[in-house]
Design a protein around this motif. Structure first.
Motif, short mmCIF file in Angstrom:
data_model
loop_
_atom_site.label_atom_id
_atom_site.label_comp_id
_atom_site.label_asym_id
_atom_site.label_seq_id
_atom_site.Cartn_x
_atom_site.Cartn_y
_atom_site.Cartn_z
N VAL A 141 -19.18 -8.84 -41.19
CA VAL A 141 -19.31 -7.51 -41.78
C VAL A 141 -20.17 -6.61 -40.90
O VAL A 141 -19.92 -5.41 -40.78
N ALA A 142 -21.17 -7.17 -40.24
CA ALA A 142 -21.99 -6.37 -39.33
C ALA A 142 -21.12 -5.77 -38.23
O ALA A 142 -21.23 -4.57 -37.91
N GLU A 150 -19.90 2.54 -44.61
CA GLU A 150 -21.06 2.71 -45.48
C GLU A 150 -20.92 1.89 -46.76
O GLU A 150 -21.89 1.30 -47.24
N ARG A 151 -19.71 1.83 -47.31
CA ARG A 151 -19.49 1.08 -48.55
C ARG A 151 -19.69 -0.41 -48.31
O ARG A 151 -20.35 -1.09 -49.10
N TRP A 152 -19.13 -0.94 -47.24
CA TRP A 152 -19.31 -2.36 -46.95
C TRP A 152 -20.77 -2.68 -46.62
O TRP A 152 -21.27 -3.74 -47.00
N ALA A 153 -21.44 -1.77 -45.93
CA ALA A 153 -22.85 -1.99 -45.63
C ALA A 153 -23.68 -2.05 -46.91
O ALA A 153 -24.61 -2.87 -47.03
N ASP A 193 -25.20 -7.25 -49.27
CA ASP A 193 -26.22 -8.06 -49.94
C ASP A 193 -25.69 -8.61 -51.26
O ASP A 193 -25.92 -9.77 -51.61
N ASP A 194 -25.00 -7.78 -52.02
CA ASP A 194 -24.43 -8.24 -53.29
C ASP A 194 -23.40 -9.33 -53.07
O ASP A 194 -23.24 -10.22 -53.91
N TRP A 195 -22.71 -9.29 -51.96
CA TRP A 195 -21.69 -10.29 -51.67
C TRP A 195 -22.28 -11.60 -51.15
O TRP A 195 -21.75 -12.66 -51.45
N ARG A 251 -26.53 4.30 -36.92
CA ARG A 251 -27.72 4.94 -37.47
C ARG A 251 -27.57 5.15 -38.97
O ARG A 251 -26.47 5.18 -39.53
N GLY A 252 -28.72 5.29 -39.62
CA GLY A 252 -28.75 5.67 -41.03
C GLY A 252 -28.47 4.53 -41.98
O GLY A 252 -28.12 4.74 -43.14
N ALA A 253 -28.60 3.25 -41.53
CA ALA A 253 -28.35 2.13 -42.43
C ALA A 253 -29.47 1.99 -43.44
O ALA A 253 -30.64 2.14 -43.12
#
Length: 759
Positions: A509-510, A540-543, A547-549, A754-756
């Motif tokens: 995913v990264a 953005e949605r996958w990022a 954690d929830d996954w 950026r912006g993670a």
């Protein structure tokens, strides 16, 4: 007086004179009895690897218009002090298994270089992949010094030998084991001491032929089948001389043995062995003889000059220590040598078959394109390894190889005509994706799907664009097609980066998020606002969801808080709950997903999907260290792949063992430590200090000849030393070079998104 004159004089006078010569045997004749049903390759961990440096022409190809033309299309490897697999005419097709010297006489039994010698291997010059190999009899009877390199203008591997004999009566034999056309079986062989096409040891299968010739005469020679009564090795074991003289051995695991015509008296002799290749044995013989007719010193100087010029064009990284600088130059030479010379930009993973000496191979076919039984080993192109190598060469200052790699990836990208990927509820066109790996001509080998490998060519395109090597438009077709596929298919992957299980993987995913973020930027540059928005929103949605996954709070390691290796392994519709009891079966054992950690989550921080100081990252680092880190005394920190890893084989029995430490992962950790240090402080000195233990560990994990392996032993008397797995591994060398560039610049070379956000 010449030999002929002396012989005539002896005959005329009717007298006998004592000589230090052995009479030549009768010319080989007849067909060897026997057959073969299986074979093997050589040791997977190479002590040396090289090829001639060749430059691209103006069109990023290797051709007659290249500055270094004619192009040499041969690659050589070595292990245990001897020549092992040699590849021709492409970097994915081994033609031999090994060649070594055997010695008899001096009141001893059979001496085998690979088994009995005291040996050393060194580069002839830093950054030039030609090697000085010294093998010595521990009893002091003789010393063999070899300089091994490729003819820079022909498909010939050369060995310059200097043999010093300290006692009388020594006899030197060449034992040559072909593997023509990437098969241990199905070969034919011919031994000749003078018949057409000439004196030498010959082997062939289909359009793949080879000729092993020498600058001195052959006193004796024979062809046979490995492990049978016709095997010259067995003959020498029993009789200390060749008692059989077969000319031919057809269709099997063949072996060739020849005695070099050297004096029996103490002294020193210099000679050259040439292994040439061609479409038939005549062509191979002519190539080898053409090399022998030239001064080997001149050829070596030409080989050296071409590599020197390439190295001089690169950044001078690694000034912090001589070891870092030496491994850097070696790594660059290794990575560049992994590229094919027919299909520019096709970088194989490694010139080896892991544990090839203990794993039986029964394949026999005319061509590696006609049988799925042909061994791929690691001499295949993986998109991941190719991108890692290309980016590392870019980090080193090579601006042309990454462009060739991009072009190659475009050529192997799948289209709608290749069908669909079908996994559970997922039915998505293959348009824009890539197979798991291919041969260097793009023909697929394993037709699996790894989403991290699909994503990474976008990363490569993005970096060559940001380095201003190409305009955004030049990358847009590959990027658009790939990104469209990722949005349609992801984020569940049929194979994680270790190619064993499916699921949602933090590492995968990264790469997906980074690729889509980069694709969005390129889309914006080209004016495609719809795709820019779609790619950004998906990334953005996958990022946000990773954690929830995949972040468990009920794990069995440490405090129980860490990113799992994968979740949702049951299929694309399986629950994505990192705290449930679901799992998967791997090599006969059931594993709960929440009980398996690997260190792949570090990519979340390095690629900018999560801050390096995020709490969940910190907790996962602690779990990774508790379960997978080994601080090897005298070497430094190493890491296993994941809990329960069983990818390893006993070097003696071939039985499967647990997995060991991967230097690649030490390089990944070095880059994470840089990201972490840069978030904690803007001090370049502090960042470099944080990285050094990991960079230094990689240099210590390298072999004495500066090869980085896939795995090293984690404990015991061999701790820190290579196992029988792949070496050199391009991925490991690439991680080191990329990390070293980050160290010297005190900033990450791979541009993070950026912006993670993150926890």
């Amino acid at each position: 007086m010449g030999i002929l004159g002396r012989t005539a004089l002896i005959a005329i006078l009717g007298i006998s004179l004592q000589t230090d010569a052995v009479a030549r045997a009768a010319a080989p004749s007849g067909a060897a009895p026997g057959s073969s049903s299986s074979g093997s390759w050589s040791h997977g961990s190479k002590d040396f690897f090289g090829a001639a440096y060749e430059s691209y022409d103006a069109d990023l190809k290797y051709s007659a218009r290249s500055d270094t033309a004619p192009i040499s299309r041969v690659w050589f490897t070595g292990a245990s002090g001897i020549l092992t697999e040699v590849y021709w005419p492409t970097n994915d097709t081994p033609q031999t298994r090994d060649s070594q010297l055997l010695v008899t006489g001096g009141d001893r039994g059979l001496f085998e270089e690979r088994r009995d010698a005291r040996r050393s291997v060194s580069w002839i010059e830093e950054g030039v992949p030609a090697f000085r190999v010294i093998t010595e009899d521990p009893g002091g009877r003789f010393r063999i010094e070899k300089t091994i390199f490729a003819d820079p203008e022909r498909d010939v591997v050369l060995q310059r030998l200097k043999i010093t004999r300290n006692v009388r009566g020594l006899r030197f034999f060449v034992l040559h084991n072909p593997g023509a056309g990437n098969t241990p079986l199905g070969d034919s062989a011919m031994a000749s001491t003078g018949d057409a096409p000439g004196a030498g040891l010959f082997a062939w299968q289909g359009p793949f032929a080879q000729a092993f010739v020498a600058s001195v005469p052959w006193r004796d020679a024979t062809a046979g089948f490995s492990g049978t009564a016709s095997d010259g090795y067995r003959d020498l074991q029993k009789h200390r001389t060749l008692t059989t003289h077969y000319r031919d051995a057809k269709d099997g695991d063949v072996v060739l043995t020849g005695e070099l015509d050297l004096p029996l008296a103490p002294g020193t002799d210099e000679l050259t062995l040439a292994l040439g290749f061609g479409r038939d044995i005549g062509e191979a013989y002519r190539a080898a003889q053409a090399s022998l007719r030239e001064d080997p010193g001149v050829l070596l100087d030409r080989y050296r000059a071409q590599w020197r010029a390439y190295q001089a064009s690169l950044r001078p990284l690694g000034s912090a220590s001589p070891e870092l600088a030496r491994l850097y130059r070696s790594s660059v030479a290794v990575m560049k040598s992994l590229e094919d010379r027919t299909h520019a930009g096709a970088f194989i993973a490694s010139p080896s078959v892991p544990w090839g000496d203990v794993k039986i191979d029964r394949a026999s076919a005319i061509s590696p394109r006609t049988s799925d039984r042909i061994t791929g080993g690691y001499h295949l192109v993986w998109p991941r390894d190719l991108v890692q190598i290309a980016l590392a060469l870019l980090a080193a200052g090579d601006t042309r190889s990454p462009l060739a790699a991009v072009r190659f990836m475009k050529s192997v990208q799948l289209s709608a005509s290749d069908g669909t990927w079908d996994f559970g509820s997922i039915h998505v066109s293959k348009e824009g994706s890539f197979y798991q790996n291919t041969w260097s001509d793009g023909e697929p080998y394993w037709k699996g799907l790894e989403l991290d490998q699909v994503a990474q060519p976008i990363d490569l395109c993005y970096h060559v664009y940001k380095e201003q090597l190409v305009a955004a438009d030049a990358c847009w077709e590959l990027v658009r097609r790939t990104a469209d596929f990722l949005v349609a298919f992801g984020p569940w992957t049929p194979l994680d980066r270790w190619e064993e299980v499916s699921g949602i993987s933090p590492s995968t995913v990264a790469f997906l998020c980074a690729a889509l973020a980069h694709a969005a930027e390129i889309a914006g540059t080209t004016g495609d606002r719809d795709r820019q928005a779609r790619y950004s929103e998906t990334a953005e949605r996958w990022a946000r969801q990773i954690d929830d996954w995949t972040f468990t709070t009920r794990g069995s390691i440490g405090k129980g808080r860490y990113y799992e290796r994968v979740d949702g392994a049951g299929g694309p519709d399986a629950p994505r709950d990192p705290n449930d009891d679901l799992g998967y079966v791997l090599r006969g054992r059931f594993w709960r997903e929440r009980d398996v950690v690997d260190c792949g989550f570090l990519r979340l921080a390095v690629l900018g999907v999560r801050p390096a100081l995020a709490a969940n990252i910190a907790d996962s680092v602690a779990a990774c260290d508790a379960a997978l880190r080994v601080d090897v005394p005298g070497f430094g920190p190493g890491f296993r792949r994941y809990v329960g890893d069983r990818y390893g084989f006993d070097p003696r029995t071939g039985e499967r063992t647990r997995g060991m430490l991967w230097p690649t992962l030490t390089g990944e950790r070095a880059q994470y430590e840089l990201a972490r240090a840069l978030e904690e402080s803007s001090s370049p000195a502090a960042a470099r200090k944080r990285m050094r233990p990991y960079l230094d560990a990689i240099t210590r994990f390298a072999t004495a000849s500066w090869m980085l392996s896939e795995q090293v032993f984690d404990r015991g008397p061999r701790a820190g030393q290579p196992t029988g797995s792949a070496a050199p591994l391009g991925w490991a060398h690439a991680e080191f070079v990329t990390a070293l560039r980050g160290h010297d610049d005190a900033r990450l070379f791979r541009r993070p998104i950026r912006g993670a956000g993150g926890r």
